[in-house]
Design an enzyme around this catalytic site. Structure first.
Site, mmCIF file in Angstrom:
data_model
loop_
_atom_site.group_PDB
_atom_site.id
_atom_site.type_symbol
_atom_site.label_atom_id
_atom_site.label_comp_id
_atom_site.label_asym_id
_atom_site.label_seq_id
_atom_site.Cartn_x
_atom_site.Cartn_y
_atom_site.Cartn_z
ATOM 1 C CD GLU A 133 -2.652 -0.953 2.712
ATOM 2 O OE1 GLU A 133 -2.929 0.316 3.253
ATOM 3 O OE2 GLU A 133 -3.269 -1.664 3.206
ATOM 4 C CG ASP A 152 -3.600 8.302 8.201
ATOM 5 O OD1 ASP A 152 -3.880 7.376 8.057
ATOM 6 O OD2 ASP A 152 -3.227 9.468 7.294
#
Length: 272
Positions: A48, A59
């Site tokens: 990824e 995140d």
């Protein structure tokens, strides 16, 4: 190349696939490419590539710190695509993980075409739901270029939402089994197994055989083995990023740490 190729290969070896994440441009573009290639060499089955974004909602602090460094160095979408091209050239299925706003600003059709030209497998879109009125443009562009569409499910997802999401996915479905932001954790979540069971029931009902990848803060081989006992893929991000953050002035040491961690995680998915 769809990521399903890697999942099929792992299934043939009676193990889960190891999916590794790093943001593009961290510590810089060339260094990020070198790090991702090291992860491939040490045992990652799928890569990824994160598209650094100034306003992340999913995140945790580790990935935010790396993405901020990349942004401060001026990383652009073109650098992300260059990173994808370099990693995909190894023969490893490579996807981009991105919030939706940068894709929309770049142009959905244009992004899909450029990603396909770079050899990318598709997109993971954490803040884009597969509802046709929301994701219709991306679904159409992805289908036109034979790109994977990886949407997310969570422990809070209803059965109806899980069924709709798995039906819309191509490549695999991303089960985020921690309620909150990303980040390496000392223990795995007890929400993961039940979520995978619910998702697998939906997949079986649809008869698709869609793989299920789980991301929940895995940071070592033992945790990877635990997750691999019930999931088709173990997704690791923050632990990889931490290897490089911990060695800001010694890139060689960072790469060695990255290799050691990848080998440990790759051993874990094989133990299960």
């Amino acid at each position: 190349m769809s990521v399903s190729v890697a999942f099929d290969k792992a299934r043939g070896e009676q193990r889960a696939a190891l999916v590794g994440y790093l943001p593009a441009g961290f510590p810089d573009v060339a260094g990020g490419i070198e790090a991702l290639r090291a992860m491939v060499d040490a045992g990652c089955d799928v890569i990824e590539v994160g598209l650094p974004y100034s306003d992340p909602v999913m995140d945790g602090p580790t990935i935010q710190a790396a993405a901020q460094q990349a942004l401060e160095r001026g990383v652009r979408t073109s650098d992300v695509l260059r990173t994808v091209e370099a990693v995909a050239a190894t023969g490893t299925p490579t996807v981009v993980m991105t919030y939706w706003n940068p894709v929309e600003r770049h142009g959905v059709a244009r992004f899909a075409a450029e990603l396909a030209d770079a050899g990318g497998a598709g997109l993971i879109t954490p803040d884009l739901t597969p509802d046709p009125d929301v994701a219709g443009a991306w679904i159409a562009a992805a289908d036109e270029h034979d790109l994977d569409k990886v949407f997310l499910v969570a422990p809070s997802s209803t059965e109806e939402r899980i069924a709709m999401t798995t039906a819309a996915c191509r490549g695999f479905v991303y089960a985020t089994a921690v309620m909150g932001v990303t980040g390496a954790r000392a223990t795995t979540s007890d929400l993961a197994g039940p979520l995978v069971g619910r998702v697998r029931a939906a997949v079986r009902q649809q008869g698709s055989g869609l793989p299920i990848g789980v991301g929940l803060g895995v940071s070592n081989g033992d945790q990877a083995a635990e997750v691999a006992s019930y999931a088709d893929g173990v997704i690791v991000g923050s632990a990889f990023v931490r290897c490089l953050l911990d060695h800001p002035d010694d890139r060689a040491a960072g790469l060695r740490a990255l290799t050691v961690l990848t080998e440990d995680l790759a051993g874990g998915v094989r133990r299960a």
